[in-house]
Every structure is written in C-alpha cells, then in structure tokens.
Design an enzyme around this catalytic site. Structure first.
Site, PDB file in Angstrom:
ATOM      1  N   GLY A 128       7.846  -6.788  -0.175  1.00  0.00           N
ATOM      2  CA  GLY A 128       7.402  -6.142   1.047  1.00  0.00           C
ATOM      3  C   GLY A 128       6.373  -5.055   0.765  1.00  0.00           C
ATOM      4  O   GLY A 128       5.948  -4.859  -0.378  1.00  0.00           O
ATOM      5  N   ARG A 135     -10.002   6.361  -5.089  1.00  0.00           N
ATOM      6  CA  ARG A 135      -9.490   5.228  -5.868  1.00  0.00           C
ATOM      7  C   ARG A 135     -10.590   4.562  -6.690  1.00  0.00           C
ATOM      8  O   ARG A 135     -10.342   3.628  -7.424  1.00  0.00           O
ATOM      9  CB  ARG A 135      -8.876   4.177  -4.927  1.00  0.00           C
ATOM     10  CG  ARG A 135      -7.570   4.600  -4.293  1.00  0.00           C
ATOM     11  CD  ARG A 135      -6.769   3.349  -3.928  1.00  0.00           C
ATOM     12  NE  ARG A 135      -7.605   2.373  -3.246  1.00  0.00           N
ATOM     13  CZ  ARG A 135      -7.715   2.262  -1.925  1.00  0.00           C
ATOM     14  NH1 ARG A 135      -7.061   3.104  -1.154  1.00  0.00           N
ATOM     15  NH2 ARG A 135      -8.483   1.339  -1.372  1.00  0.00           N
ATOM     16  N   GLY A 174      -5.598   1.798   4.260  1.00  0.00           N
ATOM     17  CA  GLY A 174      -4.681   0.712   3.893  1.00  0.00           C
ATOM     18  C   GLY A 174      -5.172  -0.682   4.224  1.00  0.00           C
ATOM     19  O   GLY A 174      -4.365  -1.602   4.396  1.00  0.00           O
ATOM     20  N   GLU A 175      -6.488  -0.869   4.306  1.00  0.00           N
ATOM     21  CA  GLU A 175      -7.012  -2.195   4.678  1.00  0.00           C
ATOM     22  C   GLU A 175      -6.630  -3.262   3.651  1.00  0.00           C
ATOM     23  O   GLU A 175      -6.350  -4.407   4.002  1.00  0.00           O
ATOM     24  CB  GLU A 175      -8.529  -2.160   4.843  1.00  0.00           C
ATOM     25  CG  GLU A 175      -9.076  -3.510   5.299  1.00  0.00           C
ATOM     26  CD  GLU A 175     -10.536  -3.477   5.703  1.00  0.00           C
ATOM     27  OE1 GLU A 175     -11.140  -4.560   5.789  1.00  0.00           O
ATOM     28  OE2 GLU A 175     -11.074  -2.376   5.926  1.00  0.00           O
ATOM     29  N   ARG A 176      -6.573  -2.883   2.368  1.00  0.00           N
ATOM     30  CA  ARG A 176      -6.233  -3.857   1.330  1.00  0.00           C
ATOM     31  C   ARG A 176      -4.799  -4.361   1.512  1.00  0.00           C
ATOM     32  O   ARG A 176      -4.524  -5.552   1.391  1.00  0.00           O
ATOM     33  CB  ARG A 176      -6.421  -3.213  -0.045  1.00  0.00           C
ATOM     34  CG  ARG A 176      -6.309  -4.181  -1.210  1.00  0.00           C
ATOM     35  CD  ARG A 176      -6.817  -3.532  -2.492  1.00  0.00           C
ATOM     36  NE  ARG A 176      -6.469  -4.348  -3.636  1.00  0.00           N
ATOM     37  CZ  ARG A 176      -5.353  -4.239  -4.334  1.00  0.00           C
ATOM     38  NH1 ARG A 176      -4.463  -3.313  -3.987  1.00  0.00           N
ATOM     39  NH2 ARG A 176      -5.100  -5.019  -5.359  1.00  0.00           N
ATOM     40  N   ASN A 224     -11.536   5.605  -0.429  1.00  0.00           N
ATOM     41  CA  ASN A 224     -12.128   4.683  -1.395  1.00  0.00           C
ATOM     42  C   ASN A 224     -12.678   5.413  -2.614  1.00  0.00           C
ATOM     43  O   ASN A 224     -12.570   4.932  -3.740  1.00  0.00           O
ATOM     44  CB  ASN A 224     -13.237   3.859  -0.734  1.00  0.00           C
ATOM     45  CG  ASN A 224     -12.680   2.732   0.116  1.00  0.00           C
ATOM     46  OD1 ASN A 224     -12.265   1.706  -0.390  1.00  0.00           O
ATOM     47  ND2 ASN A 224     -12.648   2.939   1.426  1.00  0.00           N
ATOM     48  N   ARG A 240     -16.262  -0.090   1.909  1.00  0.00           N
ATOM     49  CA  ARG A 240     -16.107  -1.162   0.930  1.00  0.00           C
ATOM     50  C   ARG A 240     -16.335  -2.511   1.603  1.00  0.00           C
ATOM     51  O   ARG A 240     -15.685  -2.858   2.578  1.00  0.00           O
ATOM     52  CB  ARG A 240     -14.697  -1.114   0.317  1.00  0.00           C
ATOM     53  CG  ARG A 240     -14.492  -2.131  -0.791  1.00  0.00           C
ATOM     54  CD  ARG A 240     -13.265  -1.860  -1.619  1.00  0.00           C
ATOM     55  NE  ARG A 240     -12.095  -1.501  -0.844  1.00  0.00           N
ATOM     56  CZ  ARG A 240     -10.856  -1.844  -1.192  1.00  0.00           C
ATOM     57  NH1 ARG A 240     -10.648  -2.561  -2.253  1.00  0.00           N
ATOM     58  NH2 ARG A 240      -9.837  -1.469  -0.468  1.00  0.00           N
TER      59      ARG A 240
END
Length: 294
Positions: A71, A128, A90-92, A125, A52
């Site tokens: 959090g 999702r 979990g980059e987002r 990716n 992405r």
C-alpha cells in the site's frame, strides 16, 4: 552519456535555504494529526505547475509493485478544485497507484493558492533532485513569469544565489536539438553552459553533437569552444560574372593599373582604380579627359 554523469553543481544542490513549511510562515502550524482521507484516483489530477516532465518507467514500476504489496505509506497532498482534486505533492505515488490498479489513495487536503501550488511543486522536486537541468531552468522561468518575480526574488525564495538561478535560465537560450540532448541526460549541465560561450550560436547544435559523440569532459569542451572562437571567419569569395571580369581586364589595360569592379545584388556597383602617386592620378584624369583647371 548517462544521466548520473551530471555536473557536480547539479548533483550537489541539496540543502535548500528554505523548506516547504517556510513558504507558509504566516499560516498556522499544521496539526500532525490532520485527517487523512482515501480519495478516488479518478478524481485526482496532476499539479498544473509540475516542473518534472519525465518519470522513469522502471522506478515507477518498482514503486507500483511495492504499493501492490504494502500500500501507500505516505499520503499525497492535494487541494480541492472545481472538479475533483489537484496534486500538491506526490504525483509519482499517484501514478504508481494507478499502475498498481488501485482505486483510491490516502491523501491530505490543504487550502493552497496558485502561488503556493507553484512553489511547492518546484521545491518538492528540487529537494529530491528529481529534475533535469532543463526542467529546473523551466521551473525558475515559470516562477518568474507566473508570479512576476525577478531573478533576485526567485533566488531568495528557492534559497539559491542569483548567479545560480541566472546560469540555469541561460540554458533556455540553447537551440532545440541541444536542449533535447540536455533533457535526455546525454549532455551535462557543465557541458551545456560551456557551449553557450560559442560566439557563433549557429554552431552550438553541431558542436554539442560532437561533444556527446566523443564523450568530452567539460575541460575539453572549454578548450574546443576557445579554439573555435579564436578562428577568424573566412571571407566569402564572390564569383564575378564574365562581363565584369572582361571589363576589369580592359580598364586595367587602358590605365596600366589594377582595376577592381564589384557589384551588389541590387544591381549597384563599385569601381576602384589603384594608383601609387599623384603623377599616376593625373595620368588617369588625362585619359578620362578630366581637366581640373577648367
């Protein structure tokens, strides 16, 4: 054209044949109580195989606001690298945490090799549906090149049919301007695939621009492509020099027949004299002084 107007094929791509866990069937099952650590965000780098390229700023800001209040509920997954950590998934969340001015983020450290890193990045990716059609195509190409896989092998690993993979990879042959329209959601997957049917590939950008401007549905694009393909190309008219035209006129008067002279860019030429019978051919030979009996 809004991005959520993607083709049904692209929207309905959930339900991958294999989950992320299935990629690592030979590994021992992960204990659900595995340790979660707070890692410094400064030590964490993006997954080098992240397919992405674009992250929606609005949704990223909304996630950052939520992280400020509550959090990060779900830890990211990383692997240890030479200098810090690389994100597996979990980059987002990581980007949003930095936006929220957080110093650390909860993370689980796992030992993944390059192949596993690559496959998880793509699968996460795809599951999702975060990728544009072009990004998905580039992800499949990356798996092919970096892991030395065939289309058939990619399709098995991703839980997709071979034609599905092939159709996405074909998008990479689009010209750059049309690729940008596809990447930004102005052109749908279905429209882009239809444009690939144009016989004259040099016309794709021009037709793509027209499709976007007029908001054509796929069926109209198909009809337009068929119409363009059915047109016979116009023959280019070569303008003859005054010398060539004068020469044709004089020879036509001499023989009393139609004469055509053509010349190429390299200086070579072609002379033709039309005749309708053997008698006319003999007359031409007499004028030229050619005696076939000698």
């Amino acid at each position: 054209m809004a991005r959520d107007s993607k083709s049904k094929e692209h929207r309905k791509k959930g339900g991958l044949g294999r989950g992320i866990e299935a990629l690592f069937e030979d590994e021992p099952q992960i204990d659900t109580t595995e340790e979660v650590q707070d890692l410094s965000l400064d030590e964490i780098r993006p997954n080098p195989y992240q397919p992405r390229k674009n992250f929606d700023n609005k949704s990223l800001k909304e996630l950052a606001d939520s992280i400020k209040e509550n959090g990060v509920f779900q830890p990211i997954i990383v692997r240890k690298s030479i200098n810090g950590y690389e994100i597996i998934a979990g980059e987002r969340r990581c980007r949003a945490s930095k936006l929220a001015k957080k110093k650390t983020i909860p993370a689980i450290i796992r030992n993944f090799d390059e192949s596993q890193m690559m496959e998880v990045a793509v699968l996460e990716n795809l599951q999702r549906e975060d990728l544009t059609p072009l990004e998905e195509a580039q992800a499949y190409e990356m798996l092919q090149k970096n892991l030395g896989l065939t289309q058939e092998e990619v399709s098995k690993r991703m839980g997709k049919s071979r034609p599905y993979i092939a159709n996405y990879l074909r998008l990479l042959t689009l010209p750059s301007k049309t690729k940008r329209l596809l990447q930004h959601g102005e052109l749908s997957m279905g429209q882009a695939r239809t444009l690939l049917g144009l016989k004259d590939k040099d016309k794709i950008d021009e037709v793509a621009k027209r499709v976007v401007k007029q908001g054509m549905p796929v069926r109209k694009v198909e009809a337009l492509v068929a119409q363009i393909n059915s047109k016979k190309p116009r023959k280019k008219t070569v303008r003859k020099s005054a010398f060539i035209r004068a020469s044709e006129s004089q020879l036509a008067n001499k023989f009393g027949l139609n004469v055509n002279i053509s010349e190429s860019k390299k200086g070579k030429g072609h002379l033709s004299i039309d005749f309708a019978s053997t008698d006319e051919l003999n007359r031409i030979l007499d004028i030229l002084g050619v005696d076939l009996d000698d």
